[in-house]
Scaffold this active site. Structure first.
Site, short mmCIF file in Angstrom:
data_model
loop_
_atom_site.label_atom_id
_atom_site.label_comp_id
_atom_site.label_asym_id
_atom_site.label_seq_id
_atom_site.Cartn_x
_atom_site.Cartn_y
_atom_site.Cartn_z
N ASN A 109 0.82 -1.20 0.00
CA ASN A 109 0.00 0.00 0.00
C ASN A 109 0.86 1.26 0.00
OD1 ASN A 109 -2.12 -1.70 0.03
ND2 ASN A 109 -2.65 -1.41 2.18
N ASP A 111 -0.62 4.28 0.79
CA ASP A 111 -1.47 5.28 1.43
C ASP A 111 -0.99 5.74 2.80
OD1 ASP A 111 -2.18 3.15 3.15
OD2 ASP A 111 -3.90 2.62 1.90
N HIS A 126 6.29 -0.39 -2.15
CA HIS A 126 5.90 0.44 -3.30
C HIS A 126 5.98 1.94 -3.00
CE1 HIS A 126 3.54 -3.16 -5.17
NE2 HIS A 126 4.84 -3.28 -5.30
N CYS A 134 12.96 14.50 -5.91
CA CYS A 134 13.53 15.25 -7.02
C CYS A 134 14.42 14.34 -7.86
CB CYS A 134 14.34 16.43 -6.48
SG CYS A 134 15.19 17.32 -7.80
N CYS A 137 18.24 16.26 -7.61
CA CYS A 137 19.06 16.33 -6.38
C CYS A 137 18.61 15.35 -5.32
CB CYS A 137 19.06 17.75 -5.83
SG CYS A 137 17.55 18.21 -4.96
N CYS A 157 11.14 20.92 -7.84
CA CYS A 157 11.88 20.84 -6.59
C CYS A 157 12.09 22.25 -6.03
CB CYS A 157 13.22 20.16 -6.83
SG CYS A 157 14.28 20.11 -5.39
N GLY A 199 -5.56 -9.06 2.38
CA GLY A 199 -6.06 -8.04 1.46
C GLY A 199 -5.23 -7.84 0.23
N THR A 200 -4.61 -8.91 -0.27
CA THR A 200 -3.83 -8.75 -1.51
C THR A 200 -4.16 -9.85 -2.50
OG1 THR A 200 -1.61 -8.72 -2.48
CG2 THR A 200 -1.85 -9.90 -0.38
N PRO A 226 -11.74 -11.78 1.13
CA PRO A 226 -13.13 -12.20 0.86
C PRO A 226 -13.23 -13.13 -0.35
CG PRO A 226 -12.93 -9.79 0.84
CD PRO A 226 -11.54 -10.33 0.92
P1 NAD Z 1 -5.32 -5.54 -5.41
O1 NAD Z 1 -6.17 -4.37 -5.67
O2 NAD Z 1 -4.71 -6.27 -6.53
O3 NAD Z 1 -6.15 -6.64 -4.60
C1 NAD Z 1 -6.93 -6.30 -3.49
C2 NAD Z 1 -7.33 -7.60 -2.81
O4 NAD Z 1 -8.00 -7.26 -1.60
C3 NAD Z 1 -8.29 -8.46 -3.64
O5 NAD Z 1 -7.82 -9.80 -3.62
C4 NAD Z 1 -9.62 -8.33 -2.88
O6 NAD Z 1 -10.39 -9.53 -2.95
C5 NAD Z 1 -9.15 -8.07 -1.47
N1 NAD Z 1 -10.07 -7.34 -0.61
C6 NAD Z 1 -11.04 -6.46 -0.95
N2 NAD Z 1 -11.66 -5.98 0.16
C7 NAD Z 1 -11.05 -6.58 1.22
C8 NAD Z 1 -11.22 -6.50 2.64
N3 NAD Z 1 -12.15 -5.71 3.19
N4 NAD Z 1 -10.43 -7.26 3.42
C9 NAD Z 1 -9.49 -8.09 2.88
N5 NAD Z 1 -9.28 -8.19 1.57
C10 NAD Z 1 -10.04 -7.45 0.73
O7 NAD Z 1 -4.24 -5.04 -4.37
P2 NAD Z 1 -2.75 -5.47 -4.14
O8 NAD Z 1 -2.64 -6.96 -4.11
O9 NAD Z 1 -2.29 -4.65 -3.01
O10 NAD Z 1 -1.95 -5.01 -5.44
C11 NAD Z 1 -2.30 -3.81 -6.10
C12 NAD Z 1 -1.26 -2.76 -6.27
O11 NAD Z 1 -1.94 -1.54 -6.22
C13 NAD Z 1 -0.23 -2.65 -5.24
O12 NAD Z 1 0.92 -2.58 -5.96
C14 NAD Z 1 -0.45 -1.32 -4.50
O13 NAD Z 1 0.75 -0.58 -4.49
C15 NAD Z 1 -1.42 -0.59 -5.33
N6 NAD Z 1 -2.60 -0.01 -4.62
C16 NAD Z 1 -2.48 0.53 -3.37
C17 NAD Z 1 -3.60 1.03 -2.72
C18 NAD Z 1 -3.42 1.62 -1.33
O14 NAD Z 1 -2.33 2.06 -0.99
N7 NAD Z 1 -4.47 1.62 -0.50
C19 NAD Z 1 -4.86 0.98 -3.32
C20 NAD Z 1 -4.97 0.43 -4.61
C21 NAD Z 1 -3.82 -0.09 -5.23
ZN ZN Z 2 16.11 19.04 -6.49
#
Ligand code: NAD
Ligand code: ZN
Length: 257
Positions: A109, A111, A126, A134, A137, A157, A199-200, A226
């Site tokens: 994530n 965020d 990530h 920048c 620099c 910058c 959650g991935t 889920p």
């Molecule tokens: P993904 O979007 O590919 O997958 C999300 C997964 O979370 C899915 O398998 C889904 O079924 C599951 N999911 C949905 N709701 C859920 C819940 N309440 N609890 C548990 N699981 C839940 O995400 P990823 O695998 O992190 O890969 C996506 C890429 O996107 C990453 O590289 C990331 O950097 C980026 N990304 C980041 C954010 C963030 O920072 N919040 C948001 C979107 C994408």
């Molecule tokens: Zn700079």
């Protein structure tokens, strides 16, 4: 909130003995904070009109060819995330960190919500969507809410006027070497008693391999999602549900009050 009995009893029994934890999280952990995932139900890719365009805009290729386009896409995602607050899942992971001997959190994530919830040993593989670096620099800049509202093109910058890039790994770009090294140290050399995948959609090898290593070592592996993923058959326990619900149950099983 789910009842504590929702955890399989065998899992609850084994969690009680856990001393070290490696958690691996993805966008699903922030879904309950109102941030859209990429994949899965309701994810950005689900949108047939804009899904592909978003990925293209957020790629290393577009950053070189049309950096303003990348920045517009980054700005729009960052604005979506700036008011989000950590949810039960983030809070539970921070609490688990405080109660075990060793804890590491590998998150995809961008965020910043894990850090906001109090997680300390975080490998944000990530990077962060709220920061720029920048390209001339190396100066780092963290945007506040007002600045994010104004990102419509490439920021400059403040120190050297050079063009800035997002301090995040874009599609098609290499991972930062120092963070890959930390994954090796924390998951391959140390090997936590418990590895949680939450959650991935688990599509990248640097996300799946730590789980496979743990499984081969006979350590406990748990998935929370889920929907089933490619890793579902690989883990010992696959919990079908929301990250907040199950991570809080796991926290309570590890640290009974
Ligand atoms: P993904 O979007 O590919 O997958 C999300 C997964 O979370 C899915 O398998 C889904 O079924 C599951 N999911 C949905 N709701 C859920 C819940 N309440 N609890 C548990 N699981 C839940 O995400 P990823 O695998 O992190 O890969 C996506 C890429 O996107 C990453 O590289 C990331 O950097 C980026 N990304 C980041 C954010 C963030 O920072 N919040 C948001 C979107 C994408
Ligand atoms: Zn700079």
């Amino acid at each position: 909130m789910a009842d504590r009995t929702a955890l399989p009893s065998e899992l609850a029994r084994r969690l009680f003995q856990i001393r070290s934890v490696g958690a691996i999280t993805g966008a699903g952990v922030s879904a309950e904070s109102g941030i859209q995932t990429y994949r899965g139900k309701g994810g950005i890719y689900d949108d047939p009109q804009h899904g592909d365009k978003t990925v293209e805009a957020l790629s290393g290729h577009t950053l070189l060819a049309d950096p303003d386009r990348t920045w517009r896409a980054v700005g729009s995602l960052a604005r979506q995330a700036i008011d989000a607050r950590p949810n039960v899942a983030h809070v539970a992971l921070a609490a688990i960190e405080r109660s075990v001997d060793h804890f590491v959190l590998l998150t995809q994530n961008v965020d910043g919500l894990h850090q906001l919830a109090g997680s300390r040993n975080v490998i944000d593989i990530h990077g962060s969507i709220h920061e720029a670096v920048c390209t001339s620099c190396g100066a780092l800049k963290r945007f506040d809410r007002d600045e994010l509202a104004g990102i419509l093109s490439t920021p400059q910058c403040a120190r050297c006027s050079g063009p800035m890039r997002p301090n995040a790994v874009l599609f098609g770009e290499l991972l930062p070497v120092d963070k890959v090294q930390r994954i090796h140290e924390e998951f391959y050399e140390f090997r936590p008693d418990l590895v949680i995948l939450a959650g991935t959609s688990a599509l990248f090898p640097y996300i799946t391999q730590p789980v496979e290593i743990a499984r081969q070592a006979g350590n406990l592996t748990v998935e929370i999602n889920p929907e089933p993923t490619l890793m579902t058959p690989q883990v010992e326990f696959s919990l079908r549900g929301k990250a907040g619900e199950y991570l809080d149950l796991i926290r309570r099983a590890i640290t009974p009050d």
